[in-house]
Design an enzyme around this catalytic site. Structure first.
Site, mmCIF file in Angstrom:
data_model
loop_
_atom_site.group_PDB
_atom_site.id
_atom_site.type_symbol
_atom_site.label_atom_id
_atom_site.label_comp_id
_atom_site.label_asym_id
_atom_site.label_seq_id
_atom_site.Cartn_x
_atom_site.Cartn_y
_atom_site.Cartn_z
ATOM 1 N N GLU A 41 19.403 16.894 25.649
ATOM 2 C CA GLU A 41 20.784 16.992 26.102
ATOM 3 C C GLU A 41 21.634 17.215 24.859
ATOM 4 O O GLU A 41 21.679 16.373 23.972
ATOM 5 C CB GLU A 41 21.155 15.691 26.822
ATOM 6 C CG GLU A 41 22.451 15.734 27.580
ATOM 7 C CD GLU A 41 22.805 14.356 28.156
ATOM 8 O OE1 GLU A 41 21.893 13.573 28.491
ATOM 9 O OE2 GLU A 41 24.006 14.065 28.242
ATOM 10 N N ASP A 52 33.101 9.096 26.566
ATOM 11 C CA ASP A 52 32.232 8.651 25.489
ATOM 12 C C ASP A 52 32.795 7.467 24.722
ATOM 13 O O ASP A 52 33.998 7.345 24.520
ATOM 14 C CB ASP A 52 31.980 9.817 24.516
ATOM 15 C CG ASP A 52 31.012 10.825 25.115
ATOM 16 O OD1 ASP A 52 29.888 10.420 25.425
ATOM 17 O OD2 ASP A 52 31.401 11.998 25.301
#
Lengths: 258, 143
Positions: A41, A52
């Site tokens: 990924e 995030d």
């Protein structure tokens, strides 16, 4: 069989995340594959990475600070595809860089670069009239996210049009921070697997081989990101060695879990 | 209707928060609206003396009103807003929020286009007590 099908057919798969343009990305990706990662990924840096935690936020800023552009990411992807013809490659990122030149442009570039799937964090299924169809048209999987707050009423919308694998975000929060209770993961994965035929990978907050092993007992895949990104931060251009080491430990834990 | 955008140090300076005048449509923070961004869709830094306007986008309703033509959007700089802030204090005894001071700053150019018997309403959307330290700093005043 697609690359995803091959990767998940072997038993629980290890999905490894790093941010594109943070450190020597090509060497770091090779280290992940050598260490035993089954799926890669690759994070597309964005100025506002709202899903995030601090580790990947900082990686985004380091990458953008070095001048990483969208064209560079596609170059990294197609070079990866040339070096590793069999390893599934996922681009993870945010809607604006993916749609700014039109979703068709992005989907076409993904297909040309040999990208297998895309995770777009900030387009919910209800608003996905453009990107999802463009990716499907180009033969690229749209990997959707289910979370602890995705209830039975909404799950069909999340599954509709998703392929490759389903990403279970194990915490109601951001990447790399808190760890979900094993019991809650087992329950959620069971529900998702009952509702869908595609593999279920679990991520957010998975940092150690011990955690990965526990999750791999029930899930089809385990995603590790922040712990790897921390290594890139700490070791800079010397990251491939330590990355390979942690990935090997994670891969062994995941592959021997069942 | 007329809407006012924060032009910061001026549109041409690149240091502003006028996403209709200086931006283009994109997706950020869960809405599709006009954004300050580069060609890759990376969000660029906004600037306005007014904290409430210092954002690289604006509510999607404004993007809609802009595209439908129902509202005309006018850029106003930090300096113009500061001048209007002081004028409103001196003439009316009202401390307008720096956001609202941008609207007041557009009055001279708007009233110049109007007949004398027409009425113009300004939405003074907030009070400026919160802004006095910012204003003092900008004007070099000690308080």
């Amino acid at each position: 069989m697609t690359r995803f099908e091959t990767a998940f057919a072997k038993g629980p798969a290890l999905v490894c995340f790093i941010t594109a343009g943070d450190g020597d990305t090509a060497a770091n990706l090779d280290a992940l594959v050598e260490g035993g990662a089954d799926v890669i990924e690759l994070g597309m840096p964005f100025t506002d990475p709202m899903a995030d935690g601090p580790a990947i936020q900082e990686a985004n800023l380091r990458s953008l600070g070095k001048g990483t552009r969208t064209a560079d990411i596609f170059r990294m992807a197609s070079e990866f595809r040339a070096r590793h013809p069999q390893v599934p490659l996922v681009l993870m990122g945010y809607a604006n860089p993916m749609t700014i030149r039109g979703p068709e442009w992005f989907a076409g570039e993904c297909a040309r670069a040999g990208v297998d799937g895309v995770i777009c964090v900030d387009i919910p299924p209800e608003e996905d009239a453009e990107l999802g169809p463009a990716l499907r048209e180009a033969g690229v999987s749209l990997i959707r996210l289910a979370t602890p707050t995705t209830d039975a009423a909404r799950l069909p919308a999340v599954l509709n049009g998703s392929s490759g694998f389903l990403y279970y975000v194990s915490v109601a929060g951001i990447t790399g921070m808190q760890q979900a209770a094993q019991g809650s993961i087992e329950e959620a994965v069971a529900k998702l697997k009952a509702a869908s035929d595609i593999p279920v990978a679990v991520g957010f907050g998975v940092r150690t081989p011990e955690q990965a092993s526990q999750i791999a007992k029930v899930a089809d895949g385990v995603v590790v990101g922040s712990a790897l990104v921390d290594i890139v931060k700490q070791h800079g251009d010397d990251a491939p060695g330590p990355l390979r080491e942690l990935t090997s430990a994670l891969a062994e834990a995941v592959h021997s879990a069942r | 209707m007329v809407g006012i955008e924060a032009a910061g140090h001026g549109i041409e300076s690149g240091q502003h928060a006028a996403s209709l005048t200086g931006g283009r449509p994109g997706i950020l923070h869960g809405n599709k609206t006009y954004l300050l961004q580069d060609e890759d869709g990376q969000i660029t830094e906004a600037h306005s003396i007014s904290a409430g306007l210092d954002y690289p986008g604006l509510g999607p309703e404004h993007s809609w009103l802009h595209e439908s033509g129902r509202v005309r959007y006018v850029p106003i700089t930090d300096d113009e807003a500061l001048e209007a802030f002081q004028l409103c204090c001196a003439l009316e005894g009202i401390i307008p929020a720096l956001e609202s001071a941008h609207a007041l700053a557009a009055l001279p150019q708007l009233t110049a286009e109007m007949d004398e018997d027409k009425i113009l309403i300004v939405n003074v959307s907030g009070r400026g007590d919160k802004d006095i330290f910012t204003v003092a700093d900008a004007l070099g005043a000690a308080i």
